[in-house]
Design an enzyme around this catalytic site. Structure first.
Site, short mmCIF file in Angstrom:
data_model
loop_
_atom_site.label_atom_id
_atom_site.label_comp_id
_atom_site.label_asym_id
_atom_site.label_seq_id
_atom_site.Cartn_x
_atom_site.Cartn_y
_atom_site.Cartn_z
N ARG A 1 0.78 14.31 13.88
CA ARG A 1 1.26 14.02 12.51
C ARG A 1 1.34 15.26 11.61
O ARG A 1 0.55 15.43 10.67
CB ARG A 1 0.42 12.93 11.86
CG ARG A 1 0.56 11.60 12.56
CD ARG A 1 -0.06 10.48 11.79
NE ARG A 1 0.77 10.02 10.68
CZ ARG A 1 0.38 9.11 9.81
NH1 ARG A 1 -0.82 8.58 9.90
NH2 ARG A 1 1.18 8.73 8.86
N CYS B 1 -4.42 12.47 13.61
CA CYS B 1 -4.95 11.13 13.41
C CYS B 1 -4.90 10.40 14.74
O CYS B 1 -4.51 10.96 15.76
CB CYS B 1 -4.18 10.38 12.33
SG CYS B 1 -2.67 9.64 12.88
N ARG C 1 -8.31 -1.09 5.03
CA ARG C 1 -7.45 -0.05 4.45
C ARG C 1 -6.11 -0.62 4.02
O ARG C 1 -5.47 -0.05 3.12
CB ARG C 1 -7.15 1.05 5.49
CG ARG C 1 -8.34 1.86 5.87
CD ARG C 1 -7.91 3.00 6.73
NE ARG C 1 -6.95 3.84 6.00
CZ ARG C 1 -6.51 5.00 6.44
NH1 ARG C 1 -6.92 5.45 7.59
NH2 ARG C 1 -5.64 5.69 5.74
N ASP D 1 5.28 0.60 12.03
CA ASP D 1 4.09 -0.09 11.53
C ASP D 1 4.02 -1.55 12.00
O ASP D 1 3.03 -2.23 11.72
CB ASP D 1 4.04 -0.03 10.00
CG ASP D 1 3.58 1.33 9.50
OD1 ASP D 1 3.11 2.14 10.31
OD2 ASP D 1 3.72 1.59 8.28
N LYS E 1 0.84 -1.21 0.00
CA LYS E 1 0.00 0.00 0.00
C LYS E 1 0.87 1.25 0.00
O LYS E 1 0.66 2.17 -0.79
CB LYS E 1 -0.89 -0.02 1.24
CG LYS E 1 -1.54 1.30 1.57
CD LYS E 1 -2.44 1.21 2.78
CE LYS E 1 -1.74 1.45 4.09
NZ LYS E 1 -1.43 2.85 4.38
N ASN E 2 1.86 1.29 0.89
CA ASN E 2 2.65 2.51 1.05
C ASN E 2 3.61 2.76 -0.10
O ASN E 2 4.19 3.84 -0.21
CB ASN E 2 3.42 2.49 2.37
CG ASN E 2 2.48 2.66 3.56
OD1 ASN E 2 1.30 2.95 3.39
ND2 ASN E 2 3.01 2.49 4.76
N ARG F 1 -4.57 10.37 4.84
CA ARG F 1 -3.54 11.41 4.86
C ARG F 1 -2.66 11.40 3.62
O ARG F 1 -2.17 12.43 3.18
CB ARG F 1 -2.62 11.21 6.06
CG ARG F 1 -3.24 11.34 7.39
CD ARG F 1 -2.21 11.01 8.45
NE ARG F 1 -1.00 11.79 8.24
CZ ARG F 1 -0.83 13.04 8.63
NH1 ARG F 1 -1.78 13.66 9.28
NH2 ARG F 1 0.30 13.67 8.38
#
Ligand code: UD1
Length: 416
Positions: A121, A116, A396, A304, A22-23, A92
Site C-alpha cells: 500500500r 498493512c 473500525r 472492499d 467511514k471512507n 492509514r
C-alpha cells in the site's frame, strides 16, 4: 479481548438503517483543517476510525466533540503540523492531513503509514502529486516532512486510480495558487462527496464524478456544514447477508447507485432486488448461484466487498472465480473460511471458490475489517456456532454491527 459468538442458520428479516460512510467521513474530517472555524459534520459513524481521526486532529490543536452522529470540529486553534507514527500506524487514512496542513501552514510532518495486512500500500502518488504542485517533501526518519511550501496549480495524471491520492490532491488544489488539472482521478462516491463539500465551502472544482478535475485555487474556504453520505460497503454487506441466509432485508437510507455493481452480482447469484429512492430491498435465494467477480475502481465491483462476496460464493451452487485487481494480496479471510468448510483455491490474486452446501461453525480469527465481515456472513449462514476472535477490526468500520444484526433475527453476541 472481545469475540463475537454467532449461532448460524437463521434467515435475516427486517429493515436496517445504514450508517454514514467511514471512507467519506475521514477525508471530510481532514478537510476541516483547510478553513479555520467551527465545522459541523452530521451522520458521522461512531467507529474506532472516526475516533482515531478525531485524536489526530486534537493532537494538531483542533477541538473535536461528538454528540451522537454529529461531529463538531473547531479548527481555529490548530498549532501543530505533526501527525505521529503511533496514530498513523493504526489508521492509514491519517495521511489525509498532509495536504490540508501544507495548504494552510506551508508545513507538515506526517508519519509514513507503512504496509498493512493487504500488502505494501504505497503513498507514492500522494507525494508525486504534491511535489508536482511545488511541495519539496523529504522523508526523514519515517516522516514525510514539508517546510516553506507554497502550493501552485499543476497538471498531474495518476498512473493508477487512487481514492486516497485523488482526495489528497483535491484538498491541496483548492487553496493552491492557480489552476490544477488532475487526470485519471478516482470517481468513488466518497471522493465526489468530498468535492461537493469543498464546493459548498467556496472551492472551484469542475468535473466532479468524471475522470478529470479542473480546480481553480481560491484564497480561503468557509467552514464545513454537511451530512456524510451513506456507507455503500456496509449496505452491500447487509445485502450479502440477505443473499446468504435466504432472508429479506430492507436497507434504509442508502443510494443504490453507490453499490450497484455489488447489487448486480447478488442478482446474478439469484437474489431479487428492489431499488427505491433511498432504500433497497434484497430477498435472498434458497441457495445462491455461483458468480464470477473482478474488483475494479468505482463504478466496478469494490475491492472492499471482495471478501464478503467470497463468503457468498462459498455456499453457492457451482464454482465461482473471484479476482482482486486493486489489492493483489487481500485474501487473509480465505484460510479462515476454509476452517468453516469452504473450498477455496487461491492462485495469486484469483480465488476459485467451489461452493459447498453448508458451512460449519468454527473458531476463526478476524484479520482486517472486510475479512472480518466475511467471517460474520459465513457465521450467519453456517450450521452451529462460530466464534470470531480479534473483532476490534470490525469496530473500525461497522457501526453497531451486532445490534443491527440482532434486530434482524441473528443470534449474535459479543463475549469477553
Ligand atoms: C481507499 C479505501 C479502502 C479501499 C481502497 C480502494 C479509505 C480510507 N480507504 O483506500 O477501503 O479498499 O480505497 O477502493 O477510503 N496506490 C499506489 N500509490 C499510491 C496510492 C495507491 O500505487 O500512492 C495503489 C494501491 O496500492 C492500490 C490502488 O492504488 O493498488 C488503489 O488504492 P487507493 O484507492 O489509493 O486506496 P486507499 O485510498 O488507500
Amino acid at each position: 479481548m472481545d469475540k463475537l459468538l454467532i449461532t448460524g442458520g437463521r434467515p435475516l428479516h427486517g429493515a436496517v438503517p445504514i450508517s454514514g460512510a467511514k471512507n467519506a467521513a475521514l477525508p471530510v474530517m481532514a478537510a476541516t483543517l483547510l478553513a479555520p472555524g467551527v465545522h459541523r459534520l452530521r451522520n458521522v459513524p461512531r467507529l474506532r476510525d472516526t475516533r482515531t481521526f478525531a485524536k489526530v486532529l486534537e493532537l494538531l490543536g483542533a477541538k473535536v466533540s461528538f454528540d451522537g452522529n454529529l461531529c463538531s470540529i473547531d479548527s481555529t486553534g490548530v498549532n501543530s503540523v505533526e501527525a505521529p507514527y503511533e496514530l498513523v500506524k493504526t489508521m492509514r487514512a491519517s495521511i489525509y492531513v498532509l495536504a490540508p496542513l501544507l495548504a494552510r501552514f506551508g508545513a507538515a510532518r506526517v508519519s509514513l503509514p507503512g504496509g498493512c495486512a493487504w500488502g505494501p500500500r504505497p503513498v507514492n502518488l500522494h507525494l508525486a502529486g504534491l511535489q508536482a504542485m511545488g511541495a519539496a517533501l523529504d522523508i526523514d526518519h519515517g516522516y514525510i516532512v514539508g517546510r516553506n511550501v507554497k502550493l501552485k496549480g499543476a497538471r498531474f495524471g495518476f498512473d493508477v486510480v487512487s481514492v486516497g491520492a485523488t482526495a489528497q490532491l483535491m484538498m491541496a488544489a483548492v487553496l493552491a495558487e492557480g489552476t490544477t488539472v488532475l487526470e485519471n482521478v478516482a470517481v468513488e462516491p466518497d471522493v465526489t462527496a468530498l468535492g461537493d463539500v469543498l464546493v459548498a465551502c467556496g472551492a472551484r472544482i469542475e468535473g466532479l464524478g468524471t475522470r478529470q478535475l479542473t480546480i481553480q485555487g481560491v484564497t480561503a474556504l468557509r467552514p464545513i456544514d454537511t451530512t456524510i453520505i451513506p456507507d455503500r460497503i456496509e449496505a452491500a454487506t447487509f445485502a450479502a447477508a440477505a443473499a446468504m441466509t435466504g432472508g429479506c432485508l430492507k436497507l434504509e437510507r442508502v443510494v443504490a447507485a453507490h453499490f450497484e455493481a455489488a447489487l448486480r452480482k447478488l442478482e446474478e447469484a439469484g437474489s431479487t432486488i428492489e431499488r427505491a429512492i433511498d432504500a433497497v430491498t434484497v430477498t435472498g435465494p434458497a441457495r445462491p448461484k455461483a458468480v464470477n467477480v473482478v474488483t475494479q475502481p468505482f463504478p466496478g465491483f469494490a475491492t472492499d466487498m471482495q471478501a464478503q462476496m467470497i463468503a457468498v460464493c462459498a455456499i453457492a451452487d457451482g464454482t465461482s472465480v473471484i479476482e482482486d485487481t486493486v489489492y493483489l494480496d487481500r485474501f487473509t479471510h480465505v484460510p479462515e473460511l476454509a476452517r468453516m468448510g469452504a473450498s477455496i483455491e487461491l492462485k495469486g490474486n484469483v480465488a476459485v471458490v467451489k461452493g459447498v452446501e453448508r458451512l460449519s461453525g468454527a473458531q476463526v480469527m478476524a484479520t482486517d475489517l472486510r475479512a472480518s465481515a466475511s467471517l460474520v456472513l459465513a457465521g450467519l449462514a453456517a450450521q452451529g456456532e462460530t466464534l470470531i476472535d480479534r473483532i476490534y477490526h470490525l469496530d473500525r468500520g461497522y457501526e453497531a454491527l451486532e445490534q443491527k444484526l440482532g434486530a434482524l433475527g441473528a443470534r449474535i453476541q459479543r463475549v469477553n
